[in-house]
Design a protein around this motif. Structure first.
Motif, PDB file in Angstrom:
ATOM      1  N   ILE A   1       0.877  -1.171   0.000  1.00 59.06           N
ATOM      2  CA  ILE A   1       0.000   0.000   0.000  1.00 59.06           C
ATOM      3  C   ILE A   1       0.911   1.217   0.000  1.00 59.06           C
ATOM      4  CG2 ILE A   1      -1.787   1.271   1.238  1.00 59.06           C
ATOM      5  CD1 ILE A   1      -2.797  -1.370   2.328  1.00 59.06           C
ATOM      6  N   ALA A   2       1.209   1.702  -1.186  1.00 63.12           N
ATOM      7  CA  ALA A   2       2.120   2.841  -1.309  1.00 63.12           C
ATOM      8  C   ALA A   2       1.426   4.094  -0.814  1.00 63.12           C
ATOM      9  CB  ALA A   2       2.530   3.008  -2.766  1.00 63.12           C
ATOM     10  N   PRO A   3       2.180   5.021  -0.193  1.00 64.58           N
ATOM     11  CA  PRO A   3       1.557   6.292   0.192  1.00 64.58           C
ATOM     12  C   PRO A   3       1.066   7.035  -1.053  1.00 64.58           C
ATOM     13  CG  PRO A   3       3.939   6.345   0.569  1.00 64.58           C
ATOM     14  CD  PRO A   3       3.581   4.951   0.187  1.00 64.58           C
ATOM     15  N   THR A   4       0.053   7.886  -0.884  1.00 62.15           N
ATOM     16  CA  THR A   4      -0.524   8.561  -2.050  1.00 62.15           C
ATOM     17  C   THR A   4       0.513   9.422  -2.772  1.00 62.15           C
ATOM     18  OG1 THR A   4      -1.356  10.303  -0.612  1.00 62.15           O
ATOM     19  CG2 THR A   4      -2.885   8.547  -1.162  1.00 62.15           C
TER      20      THR A   4
ATOM     21  N   VAL B   1       2.066   7.151  -5.187  1.00 65.64           N
ATOM     22  CA  VAL B   1       1.163   6.845  -6.299  1.00 65.64           C
ATOM     23  C   VAL B   1       1.184   7.994  -7.302  1.00 65.64           C
ATOM     24  CG1 VAL B   1      -1.242   6.408  -6.962  1.00 65.64           C
ATOM     25  CG2 VAL B   1      -0.321   5.391  -4.861  1.00 65.64           C
ATOM     26  N   THR B   2       1.074   9.217  -6.788  1.00 63.31           N
ATOM     27  CA  THR B   2       1.091  10.398  -7.661  1.00 63.31           C
ATOM     28  C   THR B   2       2.398  10.469  -8.443  1.00 63.31           C
ATOM     29  OG1 THR B   2      -0.351  11.561  -6.125  1.00 63.31           O
ATOM     30  CG2 THR B   2       0.888  12.920  -7.677  1.00 63.31           C
TER      31      THR B   2
ATOM     32  N   GLU C   1       2.638   7.574 -11.104  1.00 63.92           N
ATOM     33  CA  GLU C   1       1.706   7.851 -12.197  1.00 63.92           C
ATOM     34  C   GLU C   1       2.288   8.905 -13.145  1.00 63.92           C
ATOM     35  OE1 GLU C   1      -1.209   6.545 -13.270  1.00 63.92           O
ATOM     36  OE2 GLU C   1      -0.850   4.961 -11.814  1.00 63.92           O
TER      37      GLU C   1
END
Lengths: 389, 389
Positions: free
Chosen positions: B54-57, B60-61, B64
């Motif tokens: 569960i990568a920190p947001t 993720v940003t 991406e």
């Protein structure tokens, strides 16, 4: 054009420790079949696709399969936004690639101002956001913060910027996920107290969305909460609690023509229903009574025992009879606040929402209103979102 | 065709409580520029794109944005697999849509057998998986489980099924994320004890991959661990600990021609380097010494103080001088196991990996080998993945 309007799927949600995934998948199949039968030009999912910011992997797998079936197998365009339950960043990951086949999941304010253009309509998708997110987006200066405190204030800036992009030759659809007040339905008319502030956010009034031909809302789970005939909640397709047990679930088919917008309600019958029983323990355990119900995991049961239970383990007895007992409560008289109380043992499987609801009921002698229930739920979601960071 | 081979980005990783995100973004920019300069036909990322399931947001940003820039802005095909650090389900979400523009992230065994076909090559992508996942995929019966215990056994079934799909007119590339033993590099030759079981999994031997023209590996962070000239670890592009501090980071450019495969190493210079200092406190705080280094957040420092520190707060003093002190350790003599020890205060920011490493060092008087370190790290990852469920 014809659109199907659904919302609040909450994939991954549990009910009293029981997974709703199979029921959610069954509802999805019915929604998809309806979309195909009605030959719609797209499916609106107005937020809360997931139940939690970090959805369990089983929920991710399930939602991905649904998106794939709608969009890749059946080539249906999807118009979705993130709701307050969704983790916007995670849900939005990869959206540029999904858009190549007209699968839109808007999760940021920046995306809200550019509509998807179809022949007859402009479809704007505005995700749920806190006023703070709008302040960041608009780079609001210190001395202007007072003008961006409430969601109502924020919307007063956002909506005109969407309207500025209107093509007058087309119909204008908005997909979003908020409380919108101004109901013409007595049951859900808000008291003056809750009218202006629900869920810690000032409410949006229906008038703010008057420029749109249709507003497809998510957030409230009952379609009866819809503020006007063109600003509608589809409600959730699955029953999530006893309040929703006696209501009818379904979706709207939205017909968008040059003459205006017409909506038709299509019920979605539950595969595994949520049945609420409120009887004495004697009745509940009487074959003549319980044999009228499909049991053995065919339905979910929410049971309220009236009076004392003549059993050392009422839950075990009732589970044996009914199968999936998602809620078990005891009818108690209103407790005076100064009275000495021996509290009922707390059910381990109970959710925070239900725990607060039961506490309120024990103290106040009446249950939370749907509005209060949503307020509790939103507060808990906001807390968990804050923890996620 | 020409491919760029990188791996083990571990986006979101921290070093002693300091985020590596900016350094990871800087390394990415250099990798992308190299890919453009070299006019490669695709970029291989051989697993561990994220550091956690569960990568920190923020991670993720960041990832991406990288995928977008490579694949959508510059139209570079991406050949990626999930590693043991990635959450396969989450990383794989939306992969069918990404594949429309040749962005491949394989996260399941089922995807491994169908290669991406280019004019000259077949590119197979096999994600990291536990033997249990293969047993599920192959629907292994109770009495056959003994044949699917180790990853080596599992690979003995998987590889021939990939080879069966070989087009003999093309080169065959494999992208995967495992320990592969059989190093021709003395430094990383495994002892007989660790040879067969590392990280709780039996090792794969280089011979098992002999049918491929090139195997682009991820998992070990140092390219020197590569088992053969055609089965290579690119290593991570960023330094993740003191063991990696003195090594050179970079990527391989892999030239695939009818005559065979040629690899060229391209160093990626760190923007913010990891500098290891091992001096007395007196020297460390002497301007004549420290002024030779770029400090004030220009570099990360891992500091080992020799002897006692003449300070009530050595960390504060050294942070004041060096900026980002990601590790602070004290040189201690080997402790006899029967000796009474007053332990050094534990650094709050220390990772579990480092804590175990320091404990081992204090007790054994020598540091963990790179293999042991990976074993510790993998065990901790396996625990956290199990918690994620």
């Amino acid at each position: 054009m014809k659109l199907l309007h659904t919302a609040d799927w909450h994939i991954g949600k549990e009910l009293g420790g029981f997974s709703l995934l199979e029921e959610q998948k069954a509802a999805f199949k019915k929604i998809l079949q309806l979309a195909l039968d009605e030959q719609v030009d797209g499916i609106i999912v107005a937020g809360d696709l997931y139940d939690r910011a970090i959805a369990p992997t089983s929920a991710v797998t399930a939602l991905e399969a649904m998106l794939r079936e709608m969009n890749l197998t059946h080539h249906l365009p999807i118009y979705a936004v993130s709701g307050n339950h969704d983790g916007a960043t995670r849900l939005g990951a990869g959206h540029e690639w999904r858009e190549q086949t007209n699968l839109y999941i808007n999760t940021t304010l920046a995306e809200a101002f550019t509509p998807v253009e179809t022949e007859e309509a402009q479809i704007f998708m505005l995700p749920f956001l806190e006023p703070t997110a709008a302040r960041v987006y608009y780079q609001v200066a210190e001395d202007e913060i007072a003008d961006y405190q409430s969601i109502e204030q924020v919307m007063a800036r956002i909506v005109p910027e969407m309207v500025a992009n209107f093509n007058p030759d087309k119909r204008h659809i908005l997909v979003t996920h908020y409380y919108v007040t101004g109901s013409d339905n007595e049951d859900y008319e808000f008291t003056s107290e809750t009218n202006s502030r629900v869920g810690g956010l000032k409410g949006i009034t229906a008038g703010q969305f008057a420029d749109f031909d249709y507003v497809a809302l998510g957030h409230l789970h009952l379609r009866e909460a819809s503020p006007t005939k063109t600003i509608r909640y589809s409600g959730s397709p699955v029953k999530f609690n006893t309040k929703e047990a006696q209501t009818e679930k379904g979706v709207y088919i939205v017909d968008v023509t040059a003459d205006g917008v017409e909506t038709t309600w299509h019920p979605i019958a539950p595969t595994k229903d949520l049945i609420v029983l409120q009887e004495t323990f004697e009745t509940l355990t009487d074959p003549a009574f319980y044999q009228q119900y499909d049991r053995a995991h065919a339905n979910f049961f929410s049971i309220r025992i009236q009076g004392a239970a003549q059993s050392s383990n009422a839950r075990a007895d009732l589970t044996e009879i009914y199968g999936d007992v998602v809620e078990l409560q005891y009818d108690m008289p209103k407790i005076a606040l100064d009275q000495q109380v021996v509290p009922e043992p707390v059910d381990d499987d109970i959710s925070n929402e239900d725990l607060i609801g039961q506490f309120y009921e024990e103290v106040m002698g009446e249950s939370l209103t749907p509005m209060q229930e949503t307020l509790v739920s939103d507060t808990l979601v906001a807390i968990s979102q804050a923890e996620e960071g």
